[in-house]
Design a protein around this motif. Structure first.
Motif, PDB file in Angstrom:
ATOM      1  N   LEU A  56      -5.563  12.814   3.192  1.00 30.76           N
ATOM      2  CA  LEU A  56      -4.649  11.683   3.132  1.00 30.76           C
ATOM      3  C   LEU A  56      -5.397  10.528   2.479  1.00 30.76           C
ATOM      4  O   LEU A  56      -6.435  10.086   2.986  1.00 30.76           O
ATOM      5  CB  LEU A  56      -4.165  11.298   4.534  1.00 30.76           C
ATOM      6  N   ILE A  57      -4.881  10.064   1.354  1.00 34.16           N
ATOM      7  CA  ILE A  57      -5.510   9.001   0.575  1.00 34.16           C
ATOM      8  C   ILE A  57      -4.675   7.742   0.726  1.00 34.16           C
ATOM      9  O   ILE A  57      -3.476   7.737   0.427  1.00 34.16           O
ATOM     10  CB  ILE A  57      -5.585   9.389  -0.919  1.00 34.16           C
ATOM     11  N   GLY A  58      -5.281   6.660   1.184  1.00 32.23           N
ATOM     12  CA  GLY A  58      -4.610   5.383   1.315  1.00 32.23           C
ATOM     13  C   GLY A  58      -5.057   4.466   0.197  1.00 32.23           C
ATOM     14  O   GLY A  58      -6.257   4.356  -0.065  1.00 32.23           O
ATOM     15  N   ILE A  59      -4.096   3.835  -0.476  1.00 31.83           N
ATOM     16  CA  ILE A  59      -4.454   2.884  -1.531  1.00 31.83           C
ATOM     17  C   ILE A  59      -3.859   1.526  -1.235  1.00 31.83           C
ATOM     18  O   ILE A  59      -2.834   1.406  -0.544  1.00 31.83           O
ATOM     19  CB  ILE A  59      -3.994   3.364  -2.924  1.00 31.83           C
ATOM     20  N   THR A  60      -4.503   0.509  -1.740  1.00 30.90           N
ATOM     21  CA  THR A  60      -3.935  -0.815  -1.736  1.00 30.90           C
ATOM     22  C   THR A  60      -3.333  -1.034  -3.112  1.00 30.90           C
ATOM     23  O   THR A  60      -3.958  -0.700  -4.129  1.00 30.90           O
ATOM     24  CB  THR A  60      -4.968  -1.901  -1.385  1.00 30.90           C
ATOM     25  N   ILE A  61      -2.105  -1.517  -3.174  1.00 34.41           N
ATOM     26  CA  ILE A  61      -1.430  -1.734  -4.441  1.00 34.41           C
ATOM     27  C   ILE A  61      -1.913  -3.052  -5.034  1.00 34.41           C
ATOM     28  O   ILE A  61      -1.835  -4.093  -4.395  1.00 34.41           O
ATOM     29  CB  ILE A  61       0.106  -1.736  -4.259  1.00 34.41           C
ATOM     30  N   GLU A  62      -2.398  -2.969  -6.279  1.00 32.59           N
ATOM     31  CA  GLU A  62      -2.907  -4.155  -6.962  1.00 32.59           C
ATOM     32  C   GLU A  62      -1.984  -4.646  -8.067  1.00 32.59           C
ATOM     33  O   GLU A  62      -2.027  -5.806  -8.439  1.00 32.59           O
ATOM     34  CB  GLU A  62      -4.298  -3.858  -7.537  1.00 32.59           C
ATOM     35  N   GLU A  63      -1.141  -3.739  -8.601  1.00 33.51           N
ATOM     36  CA  GLU A  63      -0.222  -4.114  -9.667  1.00 33.51           C
ATOM     37  C   GLU A  63       0.983  -3.175  -9.653  1.00 33.51           C
ATOM     38  O   GLU A  63       0.845  -1.977  -9.434  1.00 33.51           O
ATOM     39  CB  GLU A  63      -0.926  -3.999 -11.017  1.00 33.51           C
ATOM     40  N   ILE A  64       2.157  -3.736  -9.888  1.00 36.26           N
ATOM     41  CA  ILE A  64       3.389  -2.952  -9.970  1.00 36.26           C
ATOM     42  C   ILE A  64       3.992  -3.166 -11.358  1.00 36.26           C
ATOM     43  O   ILE A  64       4.165  -4.305 -11.792  1.00 36.26           O
ATOM     44  CB  ILE A  64       4.412  -3.387  -8.893  1.00 36.26           C
ATOM     45  N   ASP A  65       4.271  -2.063 -12.032  1.00 30.62           N
ATOM     46  CA  ASP A  65       4.894  -2.140 -13.374  1.00 30.62           C
ATOM     47  C   ASP A  65       6.367  -1.868 -13.267  1.00 30.62           C
ATOM     48  O   ASP A  65       6.837  -1.093 -12.518  1.00 30.62           O
ATOM     49  CB  ASP A  65       4.255  -1.135 -14.328  1.00 30.62           C
TER      50      ASP A  65
ATOM     51  N   GLY B  94       0.795  -1.217   0.000  1.00 29.16           N
ATOM     52  CA  GLY B  94       0.000   0.000   0.000  1.00 29.16           C
ATOM     53  C   GLY B  94       0.825   1.263   0.000  1.00 29.16           C
ATOM     54  O   GLY B  94       2.054   1.230   0.089  1.00 29.16           O
ATOM     55  N   MET B  95       0.102   2.378  -0.105  1.00 30.64           N
ATOM     56  CA  MET B  95       0.734   3.688  -0.182  1.00 30.64           C
ATOM     57  C   MET B  95      -0.247   4.715   0.357  1.00 30.64           C
ATOM     58  O   MET B  95      -1.461   4.540   0.256  1.00 30.64           O
ATOM     59  CB  MET B  95       1.053   3.987  -1.650  1.00 30.64           C
ATOM     60  N   ALA B  96       0.283   5.800   0.912  1.00 26.28           N
ATOM     61  CA  ALA B  96      -0.547   6.925   1.341  1.00 26.28           C
ATOM     62  C   ALA B  96       0.033   8.199   0.751  1.00 26.28           C
ATOM     63  O   ALA B  96       1.244   8.391   0.763  1.00 26.28           O
ATOM     64  CB  ALA B  96      -0.602   7.031   2.865  1.00 26.28           C
ATOM     65  N   PHE B  97      -0.854   9.043   0.193  1.00 27.82           N
ATOM     66  CA  PHE B  97      -0.409  10.312  -0.366  1.00 27.82           C
ATOM     67  C   PHE B  97      -1.392  11.406  -0.015  1.00 27.82           C
ATOM     68  O   PHE B  97      -2.547  11.145   0.281  1.00 27.82           O
ATOM     69  CB  PHE B  97      -0.177  10.230  -1.878  1.00 27.82           C
ATOM     70  N   GLU B  98      -0.892  12.656  -0.030  1.00 27.13           N
ATOM     71  CA  GLU B  98      -1.701  13.839   0.275  1.00 27.13           C
ATOM     72  C   GLU B  98      -2.109  14.540  -1.012  1.00 27.13           C
ATOM     73  O   GLU B  98      -1.271  14.735  -1.897  1.00 27.13           O
ATOM     74  CB  GLU B  98      -0.882  14.864   1.050  1.00 27.13           C
ATOM     75  N   ILE B  99      -3.379  14.943  -1.085  1.00 23.47           N
ATOM     76  CA  ILE B  99      -3.856  15.801  -2.163  1.00 23.47           C
ATOM     77  C   ILE B  99      -4.810  16.825  -1.561  1.00 23.47           C
ATOM     78  O   ILE B  99      -5.167  16.739  -0.389  1.00 23.47           O
ATOM     79  CB  ILE B  99      -4.540  15.012  -3.309  1.00 23.47           C
ATOM     80  N   ASP B 100      -5.241  17.775  -2.387  1.00 26.73           N
ATOM     81  CA  ASP B 100      -6.060  18.871  -1.860  1.00 26.73           C
ATOM     82  C   ASP B 100      -7.561  18.644  -1.950  1.00 26.73           C
ATOM     83  O   ASP B 100      -8.332  19.539  -1.640  1.00 26.73           O
ATOM     84  CB  ASP B 100      -5.681  20.197  -2.526  1.00 26.73           C
ATOM     85  N   HIS B 101      -7.992  17.466  -2.381  1.00 26.29           N
ATOM     86  CA  HIS B 101      -9.422  17.148  -2.422  1.00 26.29           C
ATOM     87  C   HIS B 101      -9.600  15.643  -2.212  1.00 26.29           C
ATOM     88  O   HIS B 101      -8.678  14.869  -2.467  1.00 26.29           O
ATOM     89  CB  HIS B 101     -10.035  17.600  -3.759  1.00 26.29           C
TER      90      HIS B 101
END
Length: 99
Positions: free
Chosen positions: A90-99, A43-50
């Motif tokens: 703060l947006i958390g994603i689960t990684i489903e595929e890595i290129d 997974g990964m977490a990133f910040e955005i403005d919306h």
């Protein structure tokens, strides 16, 4: 044995790195810049403005710090959205595929 506070299966690397996020949509793909806060094998977490909706499909590209290391390009799905302040999510994603 893992401590009570950390029940994760993979180590989380704390980052503060600019990333390119593409929201995958059937009609139009939206591109935006974000700040990656942390990254793990799943997974990964990133910040955005919306905020983004849960289950939104995204592609995130993390540029390499040097020519010896390949850039990281992952596809995943939004699993967590937390408002930290005005115009900071703060947006958390689960990684489903890595290129």
């Amino acid at each position: 044995m893992k401590g009570f506070e950390d029940k994760r299966d993979f180590y989380r690397m704390m980052l503060n790195s600019e990333v390119a996020v593409t929201v995958i949509d059937e009609e139009i793909n939206t591109h935006m810049s974000a700040t990656c806060r942390d990254l793990s094998a799943t997974g990964m977490a990133f910040e955005i403005d919306h905020p983004l909706a849960l289950s939104t499909q995204v592609n995130v590209k993390v540029d390499s710090a040097g020519s010896q290391i390949q850039a990281l390009d992952v596809s995943g799905r939004v699993v967590r959205v937390e408002q930290e302040s005005n115009n900071c999510y703060l947006i958390g994603i689960t990684i489903e595929e890595i290129d």
